[in-house]
Design a protein around this motif. Structure first.
Motif, mmCIF file in Angstrom:
data_model
loop_
_atom_site.group_PDB
_atom_site.id
_atom_site.type_symbol
_atom_site.label_atom_id
_atom_site.label_comp_id
_atom_site.label_asym_id
_atom_site.label_seq_id
_atom_site.Cartn_x
_atom_site.Cartn_y
_atom_site.Cartn_z
ATOM 1 N N ARG A 19 1.022 -0.910 0.286
ATOM 2 C CA ARG A 19 0.480 0.196 0.088
ATOM 3 C C ARG A 19 0.985 1.507 -0.195
ATOM 4 N NH1 ARG A 19 -2.316 -1.065 5.002
ATOM 5 N NH2 ARG A 19 -2.365 1.025 5.468
ATOM 6 N N ARG A 20 -0.116 2.236 -0.594
ATOM 7 C CA ARG A 20 1.394 3.567 -0.554
ATOM 8 C C ARG A 20 1.215 4.088 0.584
ATOM 9 N NH1 ARG A 20 -1.757 5.572 -6.620
ATOM 10 N NH2 ARG A 20 -0.861 3.881 -7.627
ATOM 11 N N GLY A 21 0.635 4.266 1.057
ATOM 12 C CA GLY A 21 0.169 5.461 2.694
ATOM 13 C C GLY A 21 2.240 4.011 3.577
ATOM 14 N N ALA A 22 1.271 2.940 3.404
ATOM 15 C CA ALA A 22 2.257 1.706 3.784
ATOM 16 C C ALA A 22 4.294 2.446 3.970
ATOM 17 C CB ALA A 22 2.082 0.619 4.204
ATOM 18 N N GLN A 23 3.607 2.386 2.237
ATOM 19 C CA GLN A 23 5.458 2.590 1.610
ATOM 20 C C GLN A 23 5.600 3.736 2.151
ATOM 21 O OE1 GLN A 23 4.483 2.205 -2.729
ATOM 22 N NE2 GLN A 23 4.884 -0.232 -2.158
ATOM 23 N N ALA A 24 4.884 5.410 2.406
ATOM 24 C CA ALA A 24 5.563 6.376 2.495
ATOM 25 C C ALA A 24 5.697 6.314 3.773
ATOM 26 C CB ALA A 24 4.944 7.349 1.975
ATOM 27 N N CYS A 25 5.552 6.004 4.823
ATOM 28 C CA CYS A 25 5.508 5.461 5.821
ATOM 29 C C CYS A 25 7.330 4.900 6.154
ATOM 30 C CB CYS A 25 4.891 5.222 6.748
ATOM 31 S SG CYS A 25 5.066 4.598 8.152
ATOM 32 N N ALA A 26 7.601 3.583 5.522
ATOM 33 C CA ALA A 26 8.310 2.624 5.199
ATOM 34 C C ALA A 26 9.795 3.666 5.037
ATOM 35 C CB ALA A 26 8.375 1.533 4.508
ATOM 36 N N LEU A 27 9.532 4.114 3.696
ATOM 37 C CA LEU A 27 10.790 5.692 3.855
ATOM 38 C C LEU A 27 10.965 6.347 4.086
ATOM 39 C CD1 LEU A 27 8.780 5.523 -0.019
ATOM 40 C CD2 LEU A 27 10.904 4.812 0.585
ATOM 41 N N ARG A 28 9.899 6.816 4.926
ATOM 42 C CA ARG A 28 10.753 8.062 6.036
ATOM 43 C C ARG A 28 11.061 7.833 7.080
ATOM 44 N NH1 ARG A 28 4.909 10.476 4.740
ATOM 45 N NH2 ARG A 28 4.233 8.807 6.927
ATOM 46 N N ALA A 29 10.683 6.100 7.535
ATOM 47 C CA ALA A 29 11.940 5.151 8.883
ATOM 48 C C ALA A 29 12.522 5.324 8.269
ATOM 49 C CB ALA A 29 10.821 4.487 9.480
ATOM 50 N N MET A 30 13.134 5.073 6.945
ATOM 51 C CA MET A 30 14.534 4.893 6.643
ATOM 52 C C MET A 30 15.007 5.571 6.274
ATOM 53 S SD MET A 30 13.862 0.782 4.381
ATOM 54 C CE MET A 30 12.597 1.739 3.175
ATOM 55 N N CYS A 31 14.599 7.500 6.020
ATOM 56 C CA CYS A 31 15.449 8.230 5.640
ATOM 57 C C CYS A 31 15.152 8.571 3.798
ATOM 58 C CB CYS A 31 16.298 8.477 6.547
ATOM 59 S SG CYS A 31 16.165 8.695 8.050
ATOM 60 N N ILE A 32 14.986 8.304 3.827
ATOM 61 C CA ILE A 32 14.641 7.442 1.877
ATOM 62 C C ILE A 32 13.424 8.566 1.997
ATOM 63 C CG2 ILE A 32 13.770 6.405 -0.032
ATOM 64 C CD1 ILE A 32 16.514 4.869 1.232
ATOM 65 N N GLU A 33 14.485 10.220 0.652
ATOM 66 C CA GLU A 33 13.705 10.736 0.617
ATOM 67 C C GLU A 33 12.450 10.149 -1.179
ATOM 68 O OE1 GLU A 33 15.939 14.085 -0.820
ATOM 69 O OE2 GLU A 33 17.223 13.782 0.877
ATOM 70 N N HIS A 34 11.155 11.692 -1.297
ATOM 71 C CA HIS A 34 10.634 10.878 -1.869
ATOM 72 C C HIS A 34 9.714 12.404 -2.166
ATOM 73 C CE1 HIS A 34 8.470 9.477 1.852
ATOM 74 N NE2 HIS A 34 7.356 9.315 1.248
ATOM 75 N N LYS A 35 8.923 11.456 -3.152
ATOM 76 C CA LYS A 35 7.682 12.554 -3.638
ATOM 77 C C LYS A 35 6.734 11.735 -3.512
ATOM 78 C CE LYS A 35 9.897 16.214 -3.237
ATOM 79 N NZ LYS A 35 9.858 17.743 -2.208
ATOM 80 N N VAL A 36 4.939 12.414 -3.186
ATOM 81 C CA VAL A 36 3.446 11.734 -3.850
ATOM 82 C C VAL A 36 3.363 12.532 -4.952
ATOM 83 C CG1 VAL A 36 1.681 10.933 -3.475
ATOM 84 C CG2 VAL A 36 3.335 10.971 -0.991
ATOM 85 N N ARG A 37 3.370 11.799 -6.120
ATOM 86 C CA ARG A 37 2.902 12.262 -6.928
ATOM 87 C C ARG A 37 0.904 13.150 -7.452
ATOM 88 N NH1 ARG A 37 5.519 7.932 -9.913
ATOM 89 N NH2 ARG A 37 7.637 8.539 -10.506
ATOM 90 N N PRO A 38 1.119 13.527 -8.048
ATOM 91 C CA PRO A 38 -1.113 13.864 -7.724
ATOM 92 C C PRO A 38 -1.775 12.398 -8.048
ATOM 93 C CG PRO A 38 -0.256 15.349 -9.055
ATOM 94 C CD PRO A 38 1.507 14.280 -8.840
ATOM 95 N N ASP A 39 -1.603 11.502 -8.210
ATOM 96 C CA ASP A 39 -1.888 10.081 -8.820
ATOM 97 C C ASP A 39 -1.732 9.816 -7.086
ATOM 98 O OD1 ASP A 39 0.536 8.873 -8.956
ATOM 99 O OD2 ASP A 39 -0.193 8.174 -10.714
ATOM 100 N N GLY A 40 -0.687 10.112 -6.545
ATOM 101 C CA GLY A 40 -0.752 9.136 -5.193
ATOM 102 C C GLY A 40 0.429 8.166 -5.012
ATOM 103 N N SER A 41 0.846 7.608 -6.158
ATOM 104 C CA SER A 41 2.435 7.207 -6.295
ATOM 105 C C SER A 41 2.873 7.703 -6.206
ATOM 106 C CB SER A 41 2.484 6.476 -8.122
ATOM 107 O OG SER A 41 2.572 7.848 -8.835
ATOM 108 N N ILE A 42 4.443 7.232 -5.695
ATOM 109 C CA ILE A 42 5.470 7.532 -4.963
ATOM 110 C C ILE A 42 6.583 7.442 -5.917
ATOM 111 C CG2 ILE A 42 7.449 7.229 -3.516
ATOM 112 C CD1 ILE A 42 5.069 6.018 -2.257
#
Length: 75
Positions: A19-42
């Motif tokens: 799930r995208r929300g869970a992925q974003a949470c995991a990425l923040r925990a690993m200090c991986i910079e990421h952006k969420v696109r308008p369609d919700g993809s990472i």
């Protein structure tokens, strides 16, 4: 597969989440910079992930100059 951004399958593997929300949470925990696109993809830069995990491309390693420091051999 040498694109600028990680593919969805690579993001799934990196985060071990589907799930995208869970992925974003995991990425923040690993200090991986990421952006969420308008369609919700990472979007994650491949070069950033390589730098975080210490696997920077060989081209970058050769470009970087040695940091100046004391010449201990001269002492």
């Amino acid at each position: 597969m040498n694109s600028t951004f990680l593919e969805q399958q690579e993001i799934n593997s990196l985060t071990n989440k589907l799930r995208r929300g869970a992925q974003a949470c995991a990425l923040r925990a690993m200090c991986i910079e990421h952006k969420v696109r308008p369609d919700g993809s990472i979007a994650i830069l491949r070069s950033h992930v390589l730098n975080v995990f210490g696997g920077e491309p060989a081209v970058e390693r050769t470009k970087r100059q040695k940091e100046p420091g004391p010449n201990w051999a001269a002492i």
